[in-house]
Design an enzyme around this catalytic site. Structure first.
Site, PDB file in Angstrom:
ATOM      1  CE1 TYR A 142       0.921 -59.427 -15.020  1.00  0.00           C
ATOM      2  CE2 TYR A 142       2.094 -58.941 -17.077  1.00  0.00           C
ATOM      3  CZ  TYR A 142       2.136 -59.584 -15.952  1.00  0.00           C
ATOM      4  OH  TYR A 142       3.280 -60.577 -15.711  1.00  0.00           O
ATOM      5  CE  LYS A 189       9.758 -64.478 -29.504  1.00  0.00           C
ATOM      6  NZ  LYS A 189      10.877 -65.442 -29.301  1.00  0.00           N
ATOM      7  CG  ASP A 245       5.741 -61.276 -13.542  1.00  0.00           C
ATOM      8  OD1 ASP A 245       6.224 -61.565 -12.584  1.00  0.00           O
ATOM      9  OD2 ASP A 245       4.267 -61.561 -13.615  1.00  0.00           O
ATOM     10  CG  ASP A 249       9.975 -64.639 -10.254  1.00  0.00           C
ATOM     11  OD1 ASP A 249       9.735 -63.397  -9.693  1.00  0.00           O
ATOM     12  OD2 ASP A 249       8.988 -65.363 -10.139  1.00  0.00           O
TER      13      ASP A 249
END
Ligand code: NAD
Length: 369
Positions: A142, A189, A245, A249
Site C-alpha cells: 500500500y 509468505k 486485508d 474479510d
C-alpha cells in the site's frame, strides 16, 4: 469521565451506521454518568466533493485534537469504475492512518451463538471460534513505490517492510495473547517473499520476550484454508497489511456477515474505530445496512481508548440480547427469521439502545438523580 469524540461518517452506508454507533455512545454516557462531546468531520468522496481533498486539513486538525474517532467507510462507485481518477476516497484513509501514526489494526472475530446458522460454515466447525487479528497498517504494497513503465504496459507496487514496523506490532500481538489463550500465529509468505523473511525473523526475535506465549508461523495460503477448516485453532493472528486485508474479510464469514465485524486502529496517538466493511453502495440509503459492526466498534472505543471495560461489555451484552430476541438486519437473517423481526438500520439501533438500558439497570449502574 469527559471525552471528545469525532464522528467521521464518510461515504455510503458509513453515514447510516455511524449514526447508530453515536447513539449507543450517547446512551452509554447518559447511563453511566460520562460526558462525551461529539464533533463531525469529512473524509472520502464526501470530502472530495466539498473541498477537492479526500482528507481536508480541517478534518485532520479535528482528528488530532480529539480523544477517539468513530469512522464509517469511504468509497464511491465513481472511483471504483474509473481507475484513472487521481484524487480518490481511499487516499483519505491512508493519509489518516499515516498522519495519526495508526500502525496496528485490531480485528476481533467474535461469533455470537445466535448467528451460528447465519454463516456459510458448518456450526459444529464454528462454535467457540474466537480470533483476534493484528493487521499491520503502515507498510506493505500500500505504501511501497508504485508505478508504470514500458509505455504503461508494466505496473508495480513494491512490498516493503522495515524492521521497526514489525517489532512494534509484534509486541502488541504477544501482549494481547498473554491476556487470551497465549498463542500467536504469524502469517506471511516467507517461502517466496524477502519482506516476509524479514517479518518472520523479527517476529521470532520478539517472541523471545514472551516465553509463555506459543508462536507458530503459517504461510498465507495455508492460513486462508485453515481459517475455514479449523477456525478454533487460532487465537491471535499477526500479519501484514495486504494479507490482513484479505484474511479478515474471509474471517468475517465466521462472524456471519461483514456487518458484524468491528475494528480498532491504534498506534502513536488517538485511536480510530470502524467497521471492517466498506461503503456498500449497493444498499446505501435503503435502511438495509447492519449497524452492529459500528456499534461494536463503539464498544472497542470505550474499551481501548477510554478503558471503560464495564461500559464496553454492556454494549456487547446489549447486542447479544438483541440477537437473542431474534432481531436481525437482512444480511444476518435466515430462513427461520420471522419477517417482523427483520429490522432496518435505525430500528436495529433502537433495539440495542433499549437493551442497553436494561443491561445497565441490571448492573445497578444508573446514576441516582
Ligand atoms: P463492502 O464492504 O462495501 O460491501 C461488500 C458486500 O457486503 C456488499 O454486498 C454489501 O452490501 C455488504 N455489506 C457491507 N457492509 C454491510 C453492512 N453493514 N450491512 C449489510 N451488508 C453489508 O465492499 P465493496 O463492495 O468491495 O466496496 C464498496 C466500496 O467500499 C468501494 O468503493 C471500496 O473501495 C470501499 N471500501 C472501503 C473500506 C473502508 O472505508 N474501510 C473498506 C472496504 C471497501
Amino acid at each position: 469521565m469527559e471525552k471528545k469524540i469525532v464522528i467521521l461518517p464518510g461515504d455510503g452506508i458509513g453515514q447510516e451506521v455511524t449514526t447508530e454507533g453515536r447513539r449507543v455512545l450517547e446512551k452509554i454516557a447518559d447511563l453511566f454518568g460520562h460526558r462525551f462531546s461529539f464533533d463531525a468531520a469529512q473524509i472520502g468522496h464526501e470530502a472530495i466533493a466539498a473541498t477537492g481533498q479526500p482528507l481536508p486539513d480541517a478534518s485532520l486538525e479535528k482528528l488530532k485534537r480529539c480523544d477517539a474517532i468513530l469512522f464509517g467507510a469511504v468509497g464511491h462507485p465513481r472511483y471504483d469504475n474509473d481507475p484513472t481518477l487521481k484524487v480518490r476516497p481511499e487516499q483519505g484513509l491512508l493519509k489518516m492512518r499515516k498522519e495519526l501514526g495508526l500502525y496496528a489494526n485490531l480485528r476481533p472475530i467474535r461469533l455470537f451463538d445466535e448467528l451460528l446458522h447465519a454463516s456459510s460454515i458448518k456450526p459444529e466447525i464454528l462454535k467457540g471460534a474466537d480470533i483476534l487479528f493484528f493487521r499491520e497498517l503502515t507498510g506493505d504494497v500500500y505504501f511501497g513505490e508504485k508505478g508504470r513503465k514500458d509505455q504503461g504496459n508494466t505496473a508495480y507496487d513494491l512490498m516493503v517492510y522495515q524492521r521497526y514496523e514489525v517489532t512494534r506490532i509484534a509486541h502488541m500481538a504477544f501482549q494481547a495473547a498473554r491476556t487470551r489463550r497465549k498463542k500467536v500465529t504469524s502469517v506471511d509468505k516467507a517461502n517466496v517473499l524477502e519482506s516476509s523473511r524479514l517479518w518472520r525473523e523479527e517476529v521470532q526475535a520478539v517472541s523471545q520476550h514472551y516465553p509463555d506465549v506459543a508462536l507458530e508461523h503459517q504461510f498465507v495460503d495455508a492460513a486462508a484454508m485453515k481459517l475455514i477448516q479449523q477456525p478454533r485453532s487460532f487465537d491471535v493472528v499477526l500479519t501484514g497489511n495486504l494479507f490482513g486485508d484479505i484474511l479478515t474479510d474471509e474471517a468475517s464469514q465466521i462472524a456471519g456477515s461483514m456487518g458484524m465485524l468491528a475494528s480498532a486502529s491504534v498506534g502513536d496517538t488517538v485511536g480510530l474505530y470502524e467497521p471492517i466493511h466498506g461503503s456498500a453502495h449497493d444498499i446505501t440509503g435503503q435502511g438495509m445496512a447492519n449497524p452492529l459492526a459500528s456499534i461494536l466498534s463503539a464498544a472497542l472505543l470505550l474499551q481501548i481508548s477510554f478503558e471503560l471495560k464495564q461500559e464496553a461489555e454492556a454494549v456487547i451484552a446489549a447486542v447479544e440480547r438483541t440477537l437473542q430476541q431474534g432481531y436481525r438486519t437482512r444480511d444476518i437473517a435466515d430462513g427461520g427469521t420471522a419477517p417482523d423481526k427483520i429490522l432496518t438500520t435505525a430500528r436495529m439501533g433502537d433495539r440495542v439502545v433499549e437493551q442497553l438500558e436494561q443491561v445497565a439497570n441490571a448492573l445497578e449502574k444508573l446514576p441516582r438523580a
